[in-house]
Design a protein around this motif. Structure first.
Motif, short mmCIF file in Angstrom:
data_model
loop_
_atom_site.label_atom_id
_atom_site.label_comp_id
_atom_site.label_asym_id
_atom_site.label_seq_id
_atom_site.Cartn_x
_atom_site.Cartn_y
_atom_site.Cartn_z
N GLN A 195 -23.21 -2.22 12.52
CA GLN A 195 -21.98 -3.03 12.49
C GLN A 195 -21.21 -2.67 11.24
O GLN A 195 -21.74 -2.75 10.13
CB GLN A 195 -22.31 -4.52 12.49
N VAL A 199 -14.45 -5.64 10.62
CA VAL A 199 -14.29 -5.77 12.07
C VAL A 199 -12.85 -6.20 12.31
O VAL A 199 -12.50 -7.37 12.13
CB VAL A 199 -15.28 -6.80 12.65
N ILE A 206 -18.43 -0.71 16.70
CA ILE A 206 -19.64 -1.53 16.63
C ILE A 206 -20.61 -0.95 17.65
O ILE A 206 -20.31 -0.90 18.85
CB ILE A 206 -19.34 -3.00 16.97
#
Length: 454
Positions: A195, A199, A206
């Motif tokens: 990850q 984000v 991911i």
């Protein structure tokens, strides 16, 4: 007398080819090699005079079989170099291949040759069984092996189909052995492989996989976790990101990120009641660049019809934009987020919806294009071609909701440069005029109520 001898030799070769074709042309290498064994083979090479010459040292040849098929012929060229030849079609080979070389066994010898696009063979060596002899000339040998190969190719269709069917059968058996189909599964889980720290729109992927636990405690995994469960065993229903196996990327359009999370969701195809999900909070902190620039003069023909002379084409203007900003709270972390909508008034369409933290850079480019340079002047004129004018920068209006305390935006809406004037045809002439630069666009910021529903 010499001509008569040549005719006799040619007749003998032709007769030999006819006899060979009738006897061997329909047989695969698997059948022919029943009469051959591993051992040392006498070698004849093509000499400088265009004739075969016997080599002093024999070459070891190792023939490996699996069942009734030959799986490999290993030739130790010059007694040293290993050359593993593999069958072209395992069930019905016409030859064995190593790099761009081929090897076909015929009566009591093997021909080591090259093959061209005209279905012709060029013999390099002939390998003869121990104690045997070889007296064909190169031309006859080439024709002989070519005749055998082309005849055998015609009989390979069913063998190729059998190979494909066998591969498909093995693949299906492999799939079923690793699939959740007909297995007692207790649960399935999504497991992250990696990850990224950020984000957000345009962030790194991911990476994830799936772990299935059977009722007997056995754990099966997808390939990216070191297992072999086929991804076809799962239905995907991801939200806020690409609906893809192995890895996902955050959607560019923030309207799909309604809960400020990337939501991974899977269902077992063979056990529909088994589901798994994993929510990952967005960080919204990757800088974004939006380009709404005018086209360059040398691209004008891509946007409209042009008639090109010696003068350079004028460039296009940057687009006019309206940017609306509203600050809200991240629905999971409570952090401040700027909702941003970019509307292109020149093209009457919404360009983007983003969610960014207040300090994350947003770069807007609405620059005018650069004018095309003028060409060399005509012979009948004293001046070179004029440069095309640069395009004007687009006008950008920013409307901030009163909730916005900070908005990290950079606007680049300068006018484009004019193209350079072209040189004259004659040195005594004058250079063409440079194109005019485009005007800079204006940037206006307003404070007004904004309600962005995404």
């Amino acid at each position: 007398m010499e001509r008569k001898t040549t005719i006799v030799k040619a007749s003998v070769v032709l007769l030999f080819l006819m006899v060979f074709s009738a006897a061997r042309a329909q047989e695969s290498q698997n059948t022919i090699l029943n009469g051959f064994e591993s051992g040392n083979y006498t070698v004849y090479k093509l000499g400088e005079k265009g004739k075969f010459e016997k080599v002093g040292k024999p070459w070891p040849v190792v023939i490996t079989k699996q069942g009734g098929n030959v799986s490999e012929v290993l030739v130790k060229r010059s007694g040293i170099l290993d050359e593993p030849f593999a069958p072209d079609v395992p069930g019905y080979p016409a030859y064995f291949a190593f790099k761009d070389l081929r090897l076909s066994f015929l009566n009591d010898y093997a021909v080591y040759y090259e093959w061209n696009g005209k279905q012709e063979a060029t013999t390099k060596y002939v390998l003869v069984k121990e104690g045997g002899d070889f007296n064909l000339d190169p031309g006859a040998t080439n024709k002989l092996v070519a005749a055998y190969a082309t005849a055998t190719f015609k009989n390979q269709t069913s063998a190729r189909d059998n190979v494909k069917a066998k591969k498909a059968e093995l693949a299906e058996a492999e799939r079923k052995a690793n699939s959740l189909e007909e297995k007692a599964v207790a649960k399935i889980e999504i497991q992250l492989v990696s990850q990224p720290a950020k984000v957000a729109h345009f962030s790194e992927a991911i990476k994830y996989g799936v772990v299935a636990t059977l009722k007997d405690g056995t754990m099966l995994k997808t390939p990216n976790l070191g297992g072999k469960i086929p991804w076809e065993d799962f239905e995907l229903a991801h939200k806020g990101c690409s609906n893809t196996i192995d890895e996902v990327r955050v959607d560019v359009d923030a309207s799909s990120l309604t809960d400020d999370v990337v939501l991974l969701q899977i269902t077992s195809v063979y056990h529909p009641s088994l589901k798994a999900s994993l929510a990952i909070n967005t960080t919204n902190d990757v800088s974004v660049q939006v380009n709404q620039n005018g086209f360059w003069g040398n691209e004008r023909h891509q946007h409209m019809t042009v008639f090109q002379g010696v003068d350079g084409q004028h460039a296009g203007n940057g687009d006019d934009l309206v940017i609306k900003v509203q600050t809200v709270r991240h629905k999971k972390t409570g952090a401040s987020l700027n909702k941003i909508e970019i509307y292109n008034t020149s093209k009457a369409k919404t360009v983007a919806h983003y969610k960014l933290t207040p300090d994350t850079p947003l770069i807007i480019n609405a620059k005018g294009g650069q004018g095309m340079n003028g060409s060399k002047g005509r012979q009948s004129e004293t001046a070179g071609g004029n440069g095309g004018n640069g395009g004007n920068g687009g006008s950008v209006t920013i409307i901030k909701d009163p909730s916005v305390a900070s908005f990290n935006v950079t606007i680049n809406n300068q006018g484009g440069k004019g193209g350079n004037g072209g040189p004259p045809y004659y040195n005594t002439g004058i250079k063409g005029n440079d194109g005019n630069p485009g005007a800079d666009g204006y940037t206006d910021t307003k404070i007004a109520s904004v309600n962005l529903n995404f």
